[in-house]
Design a protein around this motif. Structure first.
Motif, PDB file in Angstrom:
ATOM      1  N   GLY A  17       8.537  -1.026  -5.209  1.00 10.30           N
ATOM      2  CA  GLY A  17       8.353  -1.850  -4.016  1.00 10.30           C
ATOM      3  C   GLY A  17       6.995  -2.521  -3.985  1.00 10.30           C
ATOM      4  N   VAL A  18       5.953  -1.801  -4.405  1.00 11.85           N
ATOM      5  CA  VAL A  18       4.607  -2.375  -4.438  1.00 11.85           C
ATOM      6  C   VAL A  18       4.548  -3.536  -5.423  1.00 11.85           C
ATOM      7  CG1 VAL A  18       2.224  -1.935  -5.123  1.00 11.85           C
ATOM      8  CG2 VAL A  18       3.431  -0.288  -3.675  1.00 11.85           C
ATOM      9  N   ILE A  19       5.118  -3.346  -6.610  1.00 14.54           N
ATOM     10  CA  ILE A  19       5.117  -4.412  -7.620  1.00 14.54           C
ATOM     11  C   ILE A  19       5.845  -5.639  -7.090  1.00 14.54           C
ATOM     12  CG2 ILE A  19       5.985  -5.068  -9.901  1.00 14.54           C
ATOM     13  CD1 ILE A  19       5.523  -2.137 -10.738  1.00 14.54           C
ATOM     14  N   ARG A  20       6.973  -5.416  -6.443  1.00 10.47           N
ATOM     15  CA  ARG A  20       7.743  -6.538  -5.888  1.00 10.47           C
ATOM     16  C   ARG A  20       6.933  -7.287  -4.830  1.00 10.47           C
ATOM     17  NH1 ARG A  20      13.297  -5.919  -2.354  1.00 10.47           N
ATOM     18  NH2 ARG A  20      13.657  -8.147  -1.981  1.00 10.47           N
ATOM     19  N   ALA A  21       6.232  -6.543  -3.966  1.00  5.78           N
ATOM     20  CA  ALA A  21       5.423  -7.176  -2.917  1.00  5.78           C
ATOM     21  C   ALA A  21       4.288  -7.995  -3.520  1.00  5.78           C
ATOM     22  CB  ALA A  21       4.869  -6.116  -1.969  1.00  5.78           C
ATOM     23  N   GLU A  75       4.273  -9.409  -6.410  1.00  2.00           N
ATOM     24  CA  GLU A  75       4.872 -10.601  -7.016  1.00  2.00           C
ATOM     25  C   GLU A  75       5.243 -11.646  -5.967  1.00  2.00           C
ATOM     26  OE1 GLU A  75       8.116  -8.927  -9.193  1.00  2.00           O
ATOM     27  OE2 GLU A  75       6.918  -8.595 -11.011  1.00  2.00           O
ATOM     28  N   MET A  76       5.471 -11.210  -4.717  1.00  3.81           N
ATOM     29  CA  MET A  76       5.860 -12.136  -3.651  1.00  3.81           C
ATOM     30  C   MET A  76       4.668 -12.641  -2.852  1.00  3.81           C
ATOM     31  SD  MET A  76       9.493 -10.549  -2.341  1.00  3.81           S
ATOM     32  CE  MET A  76      10.031 -12.085  -1.601  1.00  3.81           C
ATOM     33  N   GLY A  77       3.437 -12.279  -3.287  1.00  3.88           N
ATOM     34  CA  GLY A  77       2.277 -12.894  -2.666  1.00  3.88           C
ATOM     35  C   GLY A  77       1.254 -11.965  -2.062  1.00  3.88           C
ATOM     36  N   ALA A  78       1.521 -10.640  -2.022  1.00  2.95           N
ATOM     37  CA  ALA A  78       0.530  -9.717  -1.476  1.00  2.95           C
ATOM     38  C   ALA A  78      -0.705  -9.684  -2.375  1.00  2.95           C
ATOM     39  CB  ALA A  78       1.124  -8.316  -1.343  1.00  2.95           C
ATOM     40  N   ASP A  79      -1.879  -9.454  -1.776  1.00  2.00           N
ATOM     41  CA  ASP A  79      -3.133  -9.424  -2.526  1.00  2.00           C
ATOM     42  C   ASP A  79      -3.535  -8.018  -2.954  1.00  2.00           C
ATOM     43  OD1 ASP A  79      -4.295 -12.305  -2.310  1.00  2.00           O
ATOM     44  OD2 ASP A  79      -3.586 -11.839  -0.304  1.00  2.00           O
ATOM     45  N   ASP A  80      -3.121  -7.016  -2.186  1.00  2.00           N
ATOM     46  CA  ASP A  80      -3.506  -5.644  -2.496  1.00  2.00           C
ATOM     47  C   ASP A  80      -2.571  -4.714  -1.736  1.00  2.00           C
ATOM     48  OD1 ASP A  80      -4.850  -3.472  -3.529  1.00  2.00           O
ATOM     49  OD2 ASP A  80      -6.836  -4.146  -2.878  1.00  2.00           O
ATOM     50  N   TYR A  81      -2.701  -3.409  -1.974  1.00  2.00           N
ATOM     51  CA  TYR A  81      -1.819  -2.463  -1.303  1.00  2.00           C
ATOM     52  C   TYR A  81      -2.535  -1.142  -1.067  1.00  2.00           C
ATOM     53  CZ  TYR A  81      -1.293  -0.010  -5.737  1.00  2.00           C
ATOM     54  OH  TYR A  81      -1.548   0.693  -6.880  1.00  2.00           O
ATOM     55  N   LEU A  82      -2.000  -0.371  -0.131  1.00  2.00           N
ATOM     56  CA  LEU A  82      -2.434   0.999   0.129  1.00  2.00           C
ATOM     57  C   LEU A  82      -1.193   1.862   0.280  1.00  2.00           C
ATOM     58  CD1 LEU A  82      -5.315   0.619   2.747  1.00  2.00           C
ATOM     59  CD2 LEU A  82      -5.532   1.569   0.451  1.00  2.00           C
ATOM     60  N   ARG A  83      -1.289   3.103  -0.160  1.00  2.00           N
ATOM     61  CA  ARG A  83      -0.172   4.028  -0.013  1.00  2.00           C
ATOM     62  C   ARG A  83      -0.431   4.982   1.151  1.00  2.00           C
ATOM     63  NH1 ARG A  83       3.020   3.394  -4.435  1.00  2.00           N
ATOM     64  NH2 ARG A  83       2.085   2.819  -6.431  1.00  2.00           N
TER      65      ARG A  83
END
Length: 235
Positions: free
Chosen positions: A86-90, A92-100
């Motif tokens: 899900g993180v990889i998909r996000a 690829e759709m334009g997110a700049d970074d992520y947190l779990r």
């Protein structure tokens, strides 16, 4: 003050971090689903969106894609610790970074500060204020004025104008503009680019069909007219 939009249905701790962000000096807006978030994003032009991928009504991936189309500068997504796909998909759709999850507020605030420093560096790459006596564009305060009239631009319109203004006098290719605004190099975004140029001309040009500011280089891209030194100032 940074405008931050939090998108969460209340089922995770993301919904509860607003007060911590406000204490850190940010202005926080809350939305419980994708449609409400898009409405707030259009009205308030936040510099950063923090998005829970597990949303009702419109899922987080579609919400992320539409926010990127609106030209939101930075998107940070949150995800369950096990959802690597899900993180990889996000991203690829334009997110700049992520947190779990579980979120650690100090780490979140540190990431926000890093993204905002990046934003300041981008603004510093060109003039902060353009003023030729007719058109005024303040990139820092996001103010646009034609004559005595304040002009309301959507986030995408403002981002497009700011990119062209920072590179005034030189042609910015279709591919460059599409990648900077939507994070993609797909040709199917060319129609959207032309449409937003049309919208911008309607708002800032005296005669949109004979533009003075936003000039087309047919088949190549667009450029903002040449700027004399006295027309721009920096912070």
């Amino acid at each position: 003050m940074t405008k931050i939009l939090l998108i969460d249905d209340g089922a995770t701790q993301l919904h509860d971090i607003g007060p911590s962000l406000e204490r850190d000096g940010h202005q926080v807006f809350l939305a419980q689903d994708g449609p409400a978030a898009l409405k707030i994003a259009w009205q308030e032009s936040p510099q950063l969106v923090i998005l829970n991928l597990l949303l009702p009504t419109m899922d987080g991936y579609e919400t992320c894609r539409r926010l990127r189309e609106l030209g939101i500068p930075f998107i940070l997504v949150t995800s369950p610790i096990h959802d690597e796909h899900g993180v990889i998909r996000a991203l690829e759709m334009g997110a700049d970074d992520y947190l779990r999850y579980p979120l650690e507020t100090p780490i979140l605030i540190a990431k926000i500060r890093t993204l905002m420093r990046r934003n300041k560096r981008q603004v510093a790459n060109g003039p902060v204020i353009y003023n030729d006596g007719n058109l005024l564009v303040d990139l820092e305060s996001r103010k646009v004025q034609v004559g005595d009239d304040l002009i309301k631009l959507t986030p995408t319109e403002f981002r497009l104008l700011s990119i062209l203004l920072r590179k005034a006098g030189r042609v910015v290719t279709h591919e460059e503009l599409i990648k900077e605004i939507w994070g993609t190099d797909k040709n199917d975004s060319l129609g959207s680019l032309k449409l937003y140029i049309h919208y911008l001309r309607q708002k800032i040009e005296e005669t949109p069909k004979k533009p003075h500011y936003l000039l087309a280089e047919w088949g190549v891209g667009y450029r903002f007219r040449e700027i004399r030194n006295e027309m721009m100032t920096s912070a």
